[in-house]
Design a protein around this motif. Structure first.
Motif, PDB file in Angstrom:
ATOM      1  N   LEU A  34       1.445  -1.020  -0.033  1.00 24.16           N
ATOM      2  CA  LEU A  34      -0.292  -0.423  -0.085  1.00 24.16           C
ATOM      3  C   LEU A  34       0.907   1.400   0.269  1.00 24.16           C
ATOM      4  O   LEU A  34       1.438   1.340   0.946  1.00 24.16           O
ATOM      5  N   SER A 117     -13.333   0.510  -6.577  1.00 20.60           N
ATOM      6  CA  SER A 117     -11.953   0.850  -6.562  1.00 20.60           C
ATOM      7  C   SER A 117     -12.557  -0.854  -5.291  1.00 20.60           C
ATOM      8  O   SER A 117     -11.466  -1.588  -5.601  1.00 20.60           O
ATOM      9  N   MET A 121      -9.832  -4.090  -6.733  1.00 21.16           N
ATOM     10  CA  MET A 121      -8.792  -4.330  -4.963  1.00 21.16           C
ATOM     11  C   MET A 121      -9.307  -5.631  -4.522  1.00 21.16           C
ATOM     12  O   MET A 121      -8.009  -6.329  -4.037  1.00 21.16           O
ATOM     13  N   LEU A 152      -9.428  -1.004   1.810  1.00 18.16           N
ATOM     14  CA  LEU A 152      -8.055  -0.905   1.711  1.00 18.16           C
ATOM     15  C   LEU A 152      -7.265  -2.123   1.831  1.00 18.16           C
ATOM     16  O   LEU A 152      -6.479  -2.965   1.415  1.00 18.16           O
ATOM     17  N   ARG A 155      -7.891  -5.650   0.953  1.00 18.18           N
ATOM     18  CA  ARG A 155      -7.967  -5.892  -0.635  1.00 18.18           C
ATOM     19  C   ARG A 155      -6.818  -7.643  -0.901  1.00 18.18           C
ATOM     20  O   ARG A 155      -6.207  -8.026   0.115  1.00 18.18           O
ATOM     21  N   VAL A 161      -1.485  -1.431  -4.295  1.00 22.16           N
ATOM     22  CA  VAL A 161      -2.225   0.118  -3.840  1.00 22.16           C
ATOM     23  C   VAL A 161      -1.694   1.449  -4.123  1.00 22.16           C
ATOM     24  O   VAL A 161      -0.760   1.008  -2.966  1.00 22.16           O
ATOM     25  N   VAL A 163      -2.400   5.170  -3.367  1.00 22.01           N
ATOM     26  CA  VAL A 163      -3.300   6.112  -3.229  1.00 22.01           C
ATOM     27  C   VAL A 163      -2.758   7.423  -3.665  1.00 22.01           C
ATOM     28  O   VAL A 163      -1.626   7.867  -2.576  1.00 22.01           O
ATOM     29  N   LEU A 172      -4.626   6.695   7.458  1.00 22.41           N
ATOM     30  CA  LEU A 172      -4.467   6.112   5.932  1.00 22.41           C
ATOM     31  C   LEU A 172      -2.777   5.957   5.701  1.00 22.41           C
ATOM     32  O   LEU A 172      -2.413   4.794   5.339  1.00 22.41           O
TER      33      LEU A 172
END
Lengths: 201, 201
Positions: A34, A117, A121, A152, A155, A161, A163, A172
């Motif tokens: 991520l 999304s 994912m 997220l 996933r 991923v 972002v 996040l």
């Protein structure tokens, strides 16, 4: 060989040894990562675009959800269209938020983009999913931060991923494997220049 | 419409008006720009790669000089090879400096790469020239900072240049139209992960 060259070469030898020792302790990631590109500078979406090129070079499948209209212009779209079997691009944004002036409509668009999304994912079909300008949507509270971070983290293991967007929220950042802040030190806009074709779009 | 939505929409209306007024005062750049991607974070070369994709989308001609071996891997090279009429890639680096351990040889390679860069920038044949990891070469004093800045400023008017690499020197920063610092906030390497295929290369 000059004394300066000798000293440099000896120093580089040491750097090389330290580097090799460090690398021995590292392992290849066994899962997708991520990654967050945030900050007020240029290059957040552009670096994601560069990573997409890399992934396509390996024949990886790439999903892209564009939360705000405007990032991927004609040039990039034509580029993505060259890889119909590898790239799925979803443009959900209805224009910049200061163009729509319609919060309720923006929220509906953001929720729809988020559902797509999550599908991408969790499907296991993609090596890389880019959620472009998702941070902007979070900043305006169009989506719930907790729900987004949960999505997220849930996933598929194989999926990395990225972002993008300024003002990435704290939860996040805490969940990310990699965070890069693109800081604006100087920008042509400040000198009176508009965006340039082939550079900014 | 809720009170929150009304307040938001009114605020966005104001933002839009301010944005339009600001844009009226801006002009399109009438010359190529000098852009610097520096900092210790990811995305310096990757953002340059994204900008290359944009330029190619417009049919622009792109020159790339790679001062240090290793940035553009097989995936990217295959991608560039799809545009033989638009992309000229010169790989001058002889491996990372801690691999060669030969300062004299590195300097010869750096000078050769710089001569080719000057040719590209002054020819007027290119819309975009990317000097990848030039900053590293300057940091090791393989090239003279003054000479490099002079060469950059003497480029053809039509040519934009992107210089990448950490530790961009002061005179280069002062000469640039745009400077972005990619700051490493968190990196997978710190968690024990090696570079990942399709992400880092």
């Amino acid at each position: 060989m000059s004394e300066q060259d000798k000293a440099h070469n000896a120093a580089m030898k040491k750097v090389q040894i330290r580097h090799r020792e460090k690398m021995k302790k590292k392992t290849k990631p066994d899962r997708g990562l991520l990654l967050v590109n945030t900050g007020d500078g240029k290059g957040k979406s552009t670096a994601a675009l560069g990573t997409i090129v890399r992934a396509l070079g390996w024949g990886h499948r790439v999903g892209i959800v564009q939360f705000i209209k405007g990032t991927w212009k004609t040039g990039e779209k034509q580029f993505f269209a060259r890889f119909p079997d590898l790239v799925d691009l979803e443009v959900m944004g209805q224009g910049f938020t200061w163009d729509t002036q319609d919060r309720a409509k923006d929220i509906v668009a953001a929720e729809k983009a988020w559902r797509r999304s999550v599908e991408m994912m969790s499907s296991g079909d993609y090596d890389l999913v880019v959620l472009d300008e998702l941070n902007i949507v979070l900043r305006y509270d169009y989506l719930r931060e907790d729900e987004v971070v949960e999505g997220l983290l849930a996933r598929s293991e194989k999926t990395s991923v990225i972002v993008t967007g300024r003002d990435a929220p704290g939860k996040l950042l805490a969940a990310a494997d990699q965070v890069t802040e693109m800081m604006n030190i100087r920008h042509p806009f400040q000198a009176g220049f508009k965006a340039a074709r082939g550079i900014d779009f």
